[in-house]
Design a protein around this motif. Sequence first.
Motif, PDB file in Angstrom:
ATOM      1  N   GLU A   1      -0.144  -5.637 -15.473  1.00  0.00           N
ATOM      2  CA  GLU A   1      -1.403  -5.147 -14.902  1.00  0.00           C
ATOM      3  C   GLU A   1      -1.176  -4.517 -13.527  1.00  0.00           C
ATOM      4  OE1 GLU A   1      -5.988  -6.668 -14.248  1.00  0.00           O
ATOM      5  OE2 GLU A   1      -4.374  -8.122 -13.967  1.00  0.00           O
ATOM      6  N   VAL A   2      -0.351  -5.153 -12.715  1.00  0.00           N
ATOM      7  CA  VAL A   2      -0.065  -4.626 -11.380  1.00  0.00           C
ATOM      8  C   VAL A   2       0.624  -3.263 -11.484  1.00  0.00           C
ATOM      9  CG1 VAL A   2       1.311  -4.961  -9.278  1.00  0.00           C
ATOM     10  CG2 VAL A   2       0.027  -6.873 -10.240  1.00  0.00           C
TER      11      VAL A   2
ATOM     12  N   GLU B   1       0.836  -1.211   0.000  1.00  0.00           N
ATOM     13  CA  GLU B   1       0.000   0.000   0.000  1.00  0.00           C
ATOM     14  C   GLU B   1       0.867   1.256   0.000  1.00  0.00           C
ATOM     15  OE1 GLU B   1      -2.323  -0.664   3.480  1.00  0.00           O
ATOM     16  OE2 GLU B   1      -3.730  -2.029   2.479  1.00  0.00           O
TER      17      GLU B   1
ATOM     18  N   MET C   1      -1.853  -8.324  -3.616  1.00  0.00           N
ATOM     19  CA  MET C   1      -2.024  -7.504  -4.821  1.00  0.00           C
ATOM     20  C   MET C   1      -3.394  -7.687  -5.455  1.00  0.00           C
ATOM     21  SD  MET C   1       1.729  -8.317  -6.493  1.00  0.00           S
ATOM     22  CE  MET C   1       3.178  -8.406  -5.413  1.00  0.00           C
TER      23      MET C   1
ATOM     24  N   SER D   1       2.392   1.670  -3.447  1.00  0.00           N
ATOM     25  CA  SER D   1       1.365   2.123  -4.384  1.00  0.00           C
ATOM     26  C   SER D   1       1.103   3.622  -4.234  1.00  0.00           C
ATOM     27  CB  SER D   1       0.067   1.334  -4.165  1.00  0.00           C
ATOM     28  OG  SER D   1      -0.934   1.733  -5.068  1.00  0.00           O
TER      29      SER D   1
ATOM     30  N   ARG E   1       0.473  -1.133 -13.952  1.00  0.00           N
ATOM     31  CA  ARG E   1      -0.450  -0.141 -14.509  1.00  0.00           C
ATOM     32  C   ARG E   1      -1.491   0.312 -13.493  1.00  0.00           C
ATOM     33  NH1 ARG E   1      -2.287  -3.145 -18.014  1.00  0.00           N
ATOM     34  NH2 ARG E   1      -4.376  -3.608 -17.240  1.00  0.00           N
ATOM     35  N   ARG E   2      -2.039  -0.621 -12.735  1.00  0.00           N
ATOM     36  CA  ARG E   2      -3.156  -0.293 -11.854  1.00  0.00           C
ATOM     37  C   ARG E   2      -2.731   0.057 -10.436  1.00  0.00           C
ATOM     38  NH1 ARG E   2      -7.907  -4.301 -11.887  1.00  0.00           N
ATOM     39  NH2 ARG E   2      -8.841  -2.446 -10.962  1.00  0.00           N
ATOM     40  N   ALA E   3      -1.698  -0.622  -9.933  1.00  0.00           N
ATOM     41  CA  ALA E   3      -1.260  -0.371  -8.550  1.00  0.00           C
ATOM     42  C   ALA E   3      -0.092   0.598  -8.477  1.00  0.00           C
ATOM     43  CB  ALA E   3      -0.873  -1.683  -7.877  1.00  0.00           C
ATOM     44  N   ARG E   4       0.529   0.880  -9.610  1.00  0.00           N
ATOM     45  CA  ARG E   4       1.718   1.734  -9.674  1.00  0.00           C
ATOM     46  C   ARG E   4       2.858   1.150  -8.836  1.00  0.00           C
ATOM     47  NH1 ARG E   4      -1.014   7.361  -8.096  1.00  0.00           N
ATOM     48  NH2 ARG E   4      -1.844   5.944  -6.523  1.00  0.00           N
TER      49      ARG E   4
ATOM     50  N   THR F   1      -6.333  -6.623  -4.910  1.00  0.00           N
ATOM     51  CA  THR F   1      -7.181  -5.438  -5.113  1.00  0.00           C
ATOM     52  C   THR F   1      -6.964  -4.831  -6.491  1.00  0.00           C
ATOM     53  OG1 THR F   1      -7.105  -4.950  -2.748  1.00  0.00           O
ATOM     54  CG2 THR F   1      -7.792  -3.158  -4.198  1.00  0.00           C
ATOM     55  N   PHE F   2      -5.746  -4.963  -7.003  1.00  0.00           N
ATOM     56  CA  PHE F   2      -5.384  -4.330  -8.267  1.00  0.00           C
ATOM     57  C   PHE F   2      -5.352  -5.319  -9.437  1.00  0.00           C
ATOM     58  CE2 PHE F   2      -3.391  -2.092  -4.735  1.00  0.00           C
ATOM     59  CZ  PHE F   2      -3.872  -0.820  -4.923  1.00  0.00           C
ATOM     60  N   SER F   3      -5.152  -6.582  -9.146  1.00  0.00           N
ATOM     61  CA  SER F   3      -5.103  -7.599 -10.196  1.00  0.00           C
ATOM     62  C   SER F   3      -5.674  -8.898  -9.647  1.00  0.00           C
ATOM     63  CB  SER F   3      -3.660  -7.812 -10.676  1.00  0.00           C
ATOM     64  OG  SER F   3      -3.582  -8.948 -11.518  1.00  0.00           O
TER      65      SER F   3
END
Length: 332
Positions: free
Chosen positions: A135-136, A80, A98, A83, A138-141, A100-102
């Motif tokens: 994906e992680v 967290e 992870m 992120s 891109r979405r979770a930074r 929550t994001f993927s």
Amino acid sequence: MERRALLGGIAAATGLLATPHVVRAQAPITLNGASQFNEEHVFTRSMKHFATKVQEYYGRPVNFVWHLNSSLGLEKQYFEYMSAGRAVDFGIVSPAHMSTFSRAAPFIDAPFLFRDIAHWNKVLDGDMLKPVSDEVERRARVALIGYAGGGTRNIFANRPATNMAELRGLRVRVQGAPIWSRTFQAIGMAPQVIAYNEVYNAIQNNVIEAGENEAAGVEQMRFYEVGPNLIMTQHAITVRPLCFSAQTLSRLPRELQEAVRRAGREAGVFGRNAESSEDAQKITALEQAGRLKKITFTQRAEMNAAVKPVMEAYAKEIDADRIFTAINALTS
């Protein structure tokens, strides 16, 4: 002459003030690493290896600040923080945190996914997990810059079990990702999601009877004191991504970004080699010291057969069926 020298000095000073980035670029950059464990744990050693390689490849000073022994919380909090781009810049984190994001992220560390160490290594070396890491990021930074892990997970329990019948109803702690509860239920156990740092007390107080972990975790957390029976189910081989905050990464000089990515890959290989080779040694040492007893599990093939339809259904549910098919098709 004195007036010209004075004017020249003022001009030089003005130029420096007008370009503060030059001064800042020369100052050492500080990166914060966090681990739940102490200096001796393989995760911490892998992160230290990463730091050494970053310094080597960047060729300029970088300050590394270490937050060990859960001083900044647990892996879930580290992810967290990364992120959000604050407090923690890098750390080794279970893919379970992870989700929550993927939705597919926890699947790369799912039980019953890898046949053996050779199969596991081929999957990681073949970059087959790239769709998940993309994906992680891109979405979770959060960038997955390397893959450590390599511990074979077994069940530690306050009572022995050698077959499926004896496992039935066993109250066992599992990770929070749904695939863990579903597969353990398919085997006949009673899985419960409990925070990692609460497992010892939960077994001690008979809230649960067992947990599951690799040898390094059993040793570090002293789980053998409350669960001295190590049931050799060999149900999973861990994948532990070395994560780096994408926000932090974007602020670093390009040369340092490249050093971080390169060092991350190498630190992952270092961690995998270390943990997979040390796993059996740790179990043997604990057994010889009388701290745990290895219990042979006689129905591993039956156990795998029981969870196969669950794995297939879950992979399809989370859109990881193509990854699952590719992993299964890979020969070890």
